[in-house]
Design a protein around this motif. Sequence first.
Motif, PDB file in Angstrom:
ATOM      1  N   THR A  94       0.830  -1.203   0.000  1.00 32.13           N
ATOM      2  CA  THR A  94       0.000   0.000   0.000  1.00 32.13           C
ATOM      3  C   THR A  94       0.862   1.249   0.000  1.00 32.13           C
ATOM      4  O   THR A  94       2.054   1.208   0.339  1.00 32.13           O
ATOM      5  N   VAL A  95       0.246   2.358  -0.351  1.00 26.60           N
ATOM      6  CA  VAL A  95       0.933   3.651  -0.357  1.00 26.60           C
ATOM      7  C   VAL A  95       1.479   3.976   1.026  1.00 26.60           C
ATOM      8  O   VAL A  95       2.641   4.377   1.174  1.00 26.60           O
ATOM      9  N   LYS A  96       0.665   3.814   2.059  1.00 25.37           N
ATOM     10  CA  LYS A  96       1.128   4.173   3.405  1.00 25.37           C
ATOM     11  C   LYS A  96       2.293   3.289   3.848  1.00 25.37           C
ATOM     12  O   LYS A  96       3.187   3.749   4.571  1.00 25.37           O
ATOM     13  N   ASP A  97       2.326   2.033   3.405  1.00 21.96           N
ATOM     14  CA  ASP A  97       3.461   1.164   3.737  1.00 21.96           C
ATOM     15  C   ASP A  97       4.731   1.659   3.064  1.00 21.96           C
ATOM     16  O   ASP A  97       5.821   1.620   3.661  1.00 21.96           O
ATOM     17  N   ASP A  98       4.609   2.109   1.804  1.00 24.44           N
ATOM     18  CA  ASP A  98       5.772   2.651   1.104  1.00 24.44           C
ATOM     19  C   ASP A  98       6.306   3.894   1.812  1.00 24.44           C
ATOM     20  O   ASP A  98       7.517   4.056   1.992  1.00 24.44           O
ATOM     21  N   VAL A  99       5.404   4.786   2.212  1.00 23.33           N
ATOM     22  CA  VAL A  99       5.822   6.038   2.839  1.00 23.33           C
ATOM     23  C   VAL A  99       6.391   5.786   4.236  1.00 23.33           C
ATOM     24  O   VAL A  99       7.271   6.521   4.704  1.00 23.33           O
ATOM     25  N   ALA A 100       5.940   4.718   4.886  1.00 27.69           N
ATOM     26  CA  ALA A 100       6.434   4.383   6.221  1.00 27.69           C
ATOM     27  C   ALA A 100       7.743   3.610   6.192  1.00 27.69           C
ATOM     28  O   ALA A 100       8.444   3.521   7.216  1.00 27.69           O
ATOM     29  N   PHE A 101       8.109   3.070   5.031  1.00 24.61           N
ATOM     30  CA  PHE A 101       9.265   2.167   4.958  1.00 24.61           C
ATOM     31  C   PHE A 101      10.557   2.836   5.443  1.00 24.61           C
ATOM     32  O   PHE A 101      11.293   2.274   6.259  1.00 24.61           O
ATOM     33  N   GLY A 102      10.826   4.043   4.955  1.00 26.48           N
ATOM     34  CA  GLY A 102      12.054   4.725   5.344  1.00 26.48           C
ATOM     35  C   GLY A 102      12.129   5.023   6.825  1.00 26.48           C
ATOM     36  O   GLY A 102      13.114   4.650   7.505  1.00 26.48           O
ATOM     37  N   PRO A 103      11.120   5.694   7.404  1.00 25.91           N
ATOM     38  CA  PRO A 103      11.158   5.978   8.840  1.00 25.91           C
ATOM     39  C   PRO A 103      11.266   4.730   9.705  1.00 25.91           C
ATOM     40  O   PRO A 103      11.957   4.727  10.723  1.00 25.91           O
ATOM     41  N   ARG A 104      10.581   3.658   9.301  1.00 27.44           N
ATOM     42  CA  ARG A 104      10.661   2.431  10.104  1.00 27.44           C
ATOM     43  C   ARG A 104      12.074   1.867  10.119  1.00 27.44           C
ATOM     44  O   ARG A 104      12.507   1.270  11.105  1.00 27.44           O
ATOM     45  N   ASN A 105      12.803   2.051   9.034  1.00 24.37           N
ATOM     46  CA  ASN A 105      14.186   1.574   8.982  1.00 24.37           C
ATOM     47  C   ASN A 105      15.150   2.525   9.669  1.00 24.37           C
ATOM     48  O   ASN A 105      16.345   2.246   9.740  1.00 24.37           O
ATOM     49  N   MET A 106      14.641   3.640  10.163  1.00 19.62           N
ATOM     50  CA  MET A 106      15.433   4.577  10.953  1.00 19.62           C
ATOM     51  C   MET A 106      15.221   4.348  12.453  1.00 19.62           C
ATOM     52  O   MET A 106      15.682   5.134  13.278  1.00 19.62           O
ATOM     53  N   ASN A 107      14.515   3.262  12.789  1.00 20.30           N
ATOM     54  CA  ASN A 107      14.263   2.898  14.189  1.00 20.30           C
ATOM     55  C   ASN A 107      13.541   4.004  14.950  1.00 20.30           C
ATOM     56  O   ASN A 107      13.853   4.304  16.107  1.00 20.30           O
ATOM     57  N   ILE A 108      12.562   4.612  14.286  1.00 16.50           N
ATOM     58  CA  ILE A 108      11.745   5.651  14.912  1.00 16.50           C
ATOM     59  C   ILE A 108      10.519   4.988  15.541  1.00 16.50           C
ATOM     60  O   ILE A 108      10.003   3.994  15.030  1.00 16.50           O
ATOM     61  N   ARG A 109      10.056   5.543  16.664  1.00 15.62           N
ATOM     62  CA  ARG A 109       8.856   5.023  17.311  1.00 15.62           C
ATOM     63  C   ARG A 109       7.674   5.013  16.342  1.00 15.62           C
ATOM     64  O   ARG A 109       7.543   5.900  15.510  1.00 15.62           O
ATOM     65  N   GLU A 110       6.804   4.014  16.464  1.00 11.95           N
ATOM     66  CA  GLU A 110       5.706   3.853  15.520  1.00 11.95           C
ATOM     67  C   GLU A 110       4.765   5.049  15.526  1.00 11.95           C
ATOM     68  O   GLU A 110       4.214   5.418  14.487  1.00 11.95           O
ATOM     69  N   GLU A 112       5.650   8.144  15.910  1.00 14.09           N
ATOM     70  CA  GLU A 112       6.311   9.148  15.083  1.00 14.09           C
ATOM     71  C   GLU A 112       6.249   8.761  13.610  1.00 14.09           C
ATOM     72  O   GLU A 112       6.065   9.618  12.739  1.00 14.09           O
ATOM     73  N   VAL A 113       6.380   7.472  13.316  1.00 14.95           N
ATOM     74  CA  VAL A 113       6.267   7.011  11.931  1.00 14.95           C
ATOM     75  C   VAL A 113       4.898   7.378  11.371  1.00 14.95           C
ATOM     76  O   VAL A 113       4.775   7.913  10.260  1.00 14.95           O
ATOM     77  N   SER A 114       3.849   7.100  12.134  1.00 13.71           N
ATOM     78  CA  SER A 114       2.488   7.396  11.683  1.00 13.71           C
ATOM     79  C   SER A 114       2.297   8.880  11.417  1.00 13.71           C
ATOM     80  O   SER A 114       1.659   9.277  10.422  1.00 13.71           O
ATOM     81  N   LEU A 115       2.861   9.715  12.288  1.00  9.59           N
ATOM     82  CA  LEU A 115       2.750  11.157  12.108  1.00  9.59           C
ATOM     83  C   LEU A 115       3.495  11.609  10.858  1.00  9.59           C
ATOM     84  O   LEU A 115       2.993  12.438  10.085  1.00  9.59           O
ATOM     85  N   ARG A 116       4.669  11.045  10.646  1.00 10.16           N
ATOM     86  CA  ARG A 116       5.450  11.405   9.450  1.00 10.16           C
ATOM     87  C   ARG A 116       4.731  10.982   8.171  1.00 10.16           C
ATOM     88  O   ARG A 116       4.729  11.708   7.180  1.00 10.16           O
ATOM     89  N   VAL A 117       4.150   9.805   8.193  1.00  7.19           N
ATOM     90  CA  VAL A 117       3.417   9.323   7.023  1.00  7.19           C
ATOM     91  C   VAL A 117       2.244  10.252   6.722  1.00  7.19           C
ATOM     92  O   VAL A 117       2.026  10.661   5.570  1.00  7.19           O
ATOM     93  N   GLU A 118       1.489  10.593   7.750  1.00  5.08           N
ATOM     94  CA  GLU A 118       0.344  11.478   7.568  1.00  5.08           C
ATOM     95  C   GLU A 118       0.768  12.826   7.000  1.00  5.08           C
ATOM     96  O   GLU A 118       0.160  13.333   6.039  1.00  5.08           O
ATOM     97  N   ASN A 119       1.810  13.400   7.554  1.00  4.39           N
ATOM     98  CA  ASN A 119       2.274  14.714   7.095  1.00  4.39           C
ATOM     99  C   ASN A 119       2.802  14.661   5.664  1.00  4.39           C
ATOM    100  O   ASN A 119       2.555  15.579   4.864  1.00  4.39           O
ATOM    101  N   ALA A 120       3.525  13.587   5.328  1.00  3.49           N
ATOM    102  CA  ALA A 120       4.086  13.461   3.977  1.00  3.49           C
ATOM    103  C   ALA A 120       2.980  13.278   2.944  1.00  3.49           C
ATOM    104  O   ALA A 120       3.028  13.854   1.849  1.00  3.49           O
ATOM    105  N   LEU A 121       1.967  12.498   3.288  1.00  7.10           N
ATOM    106  CA  LEU A 121       0.860  12.288   2.358  1.00  7.10           C
ATOM    107  C   LEU A 121       0.048  13.567   2.165  1.00  7.10           C
ATOM    108  O   LEU A 121      -0.354  13.897   1.042  1.00  7.10           O
TER     109      LEU A 121
END
Length: 226
Positions: A94-110, A112-121
């Motif tokens: 899914t789109v949200k999985d693609d946008v979350a992929f980078g932050p998740r590999n940066m070991n960021i709290r979930e 924060e990942v969700s917030l980053r995904v929302e803001n980027a979209l």
Amino acid sequence: MLLSFKNVFFSYDSKKDVLKNISFEVKDGEKIALLGLNGSGKSTLMLHMNGILLPSKGEVKFKNIDTRDKNIIEIRKGVGIVFQNPDDQLFMPTVKDDVAFGPRNMNIREEEVSLRVENALKATNTFDLANSSPLDLSGGQKKSVSIATILSMSPELIVMDEPTSGLDYEATENFKDIVRSFEQSYIISTHDIELAKELCERAIILDKGEIIYDGSIKEINYPPEK
């Protein structure tokens, strides 16, 4: 200094230099167009900006971190590249999985990942596509989501390779709106001189692997006469 190239040479086969004695610097907040005819070395140059390619000679540094050092992960957090073909960048269900992929590999709290995904979209006008499959998107939507995958990593420099290639008028205008909202420095490789003049203040022109111009985009005559 955000990014610097110093006397960079590069060859794919050790026989012919694709980049020849490249030197320039990128400061915080700069908006740069990278111009040049096909085969001039633009894409090769861009792939040096976050260590995907390494110089045969010379050095590339992001905030004084050499791309040949072991801190390459830090460099790729700071320099995000949007590839010309979005299918090279989108590979999750899914789109949200693609946008979350980078932050998740940066070991960021979930959270924060969700917030980053929302803001980027939201920044790329693709929030309504969050649960869609990238396979179902139009070319323009894929391009916007590709940009979102980079924005979610909060880079300091965004590098875009022919970002409007294949896009129609509406998708191109949407891209312009997205880029105008960037607070980060950015570099756009493009053949579209009008787009470059709209979005950039500085131009770097390559010809046969060498920089032949680096200065105000308002003062250039491009493309060069044959």
